[in-house]
Design a protein around this motif. Structure first.
Motif, PDB file in Angstrom:
ATOM      1  N   ASP A 188       0.831  -1.207   0.000  1.00 50.43           N
ATOM      2  CA  ASP A 188       0.000   0.000   0.000  1.00 50.43           C
ATOM      3  C   ASP A 188       0.863   1.254   0.000  1.00 50.43           C
ATOM      4  O   ASP A 188       0.574   2.232  -0.710  1.00 50.43           O
ATOM      5  CB  ASP A 188      -0.917   0.015   1.235  1.00 50.43           C
ATOM      6  N   ILE A 189       1.937   1.239   0.799  1.00 49.02           N
ATOM      7  CA  ILE A 189       2.831   2.399   0.859  1.00 49.02           C
ATOM      8  C   ILE A 189       3.563   2.573  -0.463  1.00 49.02           C
ATOM      9  O   ILE A 189       3.673   3.687  -0.993  1.00 49.02           O
ATOM     10  CB  ILE A 189       3.840   2.239   2.010  1.00 49.02           C
ATOM     11  N   HIS A 192       1.304   4.005  -3.028  1.00 49.27           N
ATOM     12  CA  HIS A 192       1.037   5.419  -2.741  1.00 49.27           C
ATOM     13  C   HIS A 192       2.197   6.285  -3.206  1.00 49.27           C
ATOM     14  O   HIS A 192       1.984   7.347  -3.816  1.00 49.27           O
ATOM     15  CB  HIS A 192       0.805   5.592  -1.241  1.00 49.27           C
ATOM     16  N   GLU A 253      -0.640  10.520   6.641  1.00 49.09           N
ATOM     17  CA  GLU A 253      -0.741  10.099   5.243  1.00 49.09           C
ATOM     18  C   GLU A 253      -0.617   8.583   5.118  1.00 49.09           C
ATOM     19  O   GLU A 253      -1.359   7.950   4.355  1.00 49.09           O
ATOM     20  CB  GLU A 253       0.372  10.802   4.452  1.00 49.09           C
ATOM     21  N   ILE A 254       0.307   7.998   5.873  1.00 52.58           N
ATOM     22  CA  ILE A 254       0.514   6.549   5.814  1.00 52.58           C
ATOM     23  C   ILE A 254      -0.701   5.819   6.376  1.00 52.58           C
ATOM     24  O   ILE A 254      -1.103   4.754   5.875  1.00 52.58           O
ATOM     25  CB  ILE A 254       1.791   6.152   6.574  1.00 52.58           C
ATOM     26  N   CYS A 257      -3.106   5.289   3.757  1.00 54.17           N
ATOM     27  CA  CYS A 257      -2.721   4.210   2.831  1.00 54.17           C
ATOM     28  C   CYS A 257      -3.207   2.854   3.323  1.00 54.17           C
ATOM     29  O   CYS A 257      -3.606   1.996   2.531  1.00 54.17           O
ATOM     30  CB  CYS A 257      -1.202   4.151   2.696  1.00 54.17           C
TER      31      CYS A 257
END
Length: 341
Positions: A188-189, A192, A253-254, A257
């Protein structure tokens, strides 16, 4: 002829293999094997195999365990033999090896047989198999055969196993096994960074570091846990010219994600809870126990507690709860009917 016996408790994980002997951890290494491309011989296993990847194209790295099951049978056999040699040692007289290995409840006889045969190839003479949720209950310090229900959520590298265990058993409606775990959070990171900032989509090592440094399941961590932004440096793929860019990522932000992955886990937890209304009061009083590497994500227990209005607890040593419980089961093979030999 075996003159003495050694007992091994094995947690064969996708990312790491943990082995207990005589109640102590004797091995905790990556589930990886290095093979020489020219000769086909095993170069090393576990932590030593990771070093071999810097040797160019001479060796290849193999991860024989996928989703908690054996994906490459031959490599798994050779890897397990290497691990057993590490922990059993070498002596004049070959010891008789007894082992107990934890496997997911959903495994069919084919998967169990593959693990059993791989351990036999590794040199183990007597093998017992224990369901992972039951081993977790033992590892958490509870009595596995108690009629009091306990709920566990094991968030591993590639899978998450959710179970309500009672009297040493986990019934099918009170169980869920999904292909979601820490590896998906890392992906996911990486996704992103690629879509929002133009970094390469294969920066998995950087994404893993970001997860460890500022990964969070909550967008609003307490002030005393507030995390500094993490700076990422890499090539800008959106630019026509070779260019290095710097980006500062925040834990807020993470956390965004991780939302899709965490929602999958929450959905599976909800299904298990809804299937066991008769146990809801006990679970509400005792809480749910989180194990596995994914349980170390910041704020994950608080997030689940808010979502379900039930206390969620992270085990004291979540990475070794299964192996510790398996070790305890090996000491009571005569009184635990859930063990399969």
């Amino acid at each position: 002829m075996a003159f003495f016996t050694q007992e091994l408790a094995i947690d064969l994980g996708t990312a790491n293999t943990v082995i207990f002997k005589d109640g102590e951890v004797v091995l905790d290494e990556p589930s990886i094997i290095a093979i020489d491309n020219e000769t086909g011989k095993v170069v090393d296993v576990g932590r030593g195999a990771l070093i071999e990847r810097y040797y160019g194209y001479k060796h290849r790295m193999i991860s024989p365990i996928r989703n908690g099951a054996i994906a490459d049978y031959e490599s798994a056999c050779r890897m397990l033999r290497g691990f057993v040699r590490k922990v059993a040692g070498r002596s004049l007289f070959k010891p008789h090896l007894r082992a107990c290995v934890a496997v997911p409840c959903c495994f069919a006889e084919k998967e169990k047989r593959a693990i059993h045969d791989a351990l036999v190839f590794g040199g183990i003479g007597e093998i017992h198999i224990i369901p992972r949720p039951v081993s977790e209950i033992l590892g958490l310090g509870f009595e596995a055969m108690s009629t009091h229900p306990h709920m566990t959520v094991d968030i591993g590298h590639e899978t998450t196993e959710i179970a309500i265990t009672c009297s040493g058993r986990t019934n099918e409606p009170h169980y869920a096994f999904i292909s979601t775990g820490g590896a998906e959070m890392t992906s996911d990171i990486s996704f992103h960074m690629a879509t929002c900032y133009g970094f390469h989509s294969n920066m998995m090592a950087t994404a893993e570091m970001i997860k460890r440094k500022i990964g969070s399941a909550l967008e609003d961590l307490p002030e005393d846990e507030d995390l500094e932004p993490f700076e990422v440096v890499g090539p800008d793929l959106h630019s026509d010219q070779p260019k290095i860019k710097k980006v500062e990522l925040t834990y807020h932000e993470i956390a965004t994600c991780f939302e899709p992955t965490l929602l999958k886990i929450e959905h599976a937890i909800e299904n298990v809870l809804n299937a066991a209304p008769e146990y809801h009061q006990s679970i509400e009083n005792d809480g749910v126990w989180l194990t596995g590497g994914g349980s170390l994500l910041r704020g994950i227990s608080e997030r689940f507690s808010r979502r379900f209005n039930i206390p969620f607890h992270v085990a004291d040593d979540p990475l070794k709860a299964v192996a510790r419980g398996t070790c305890l089961a090996l000491d009571g093979t005569d009184r635990y009917p859930f063990l399969m030999r």
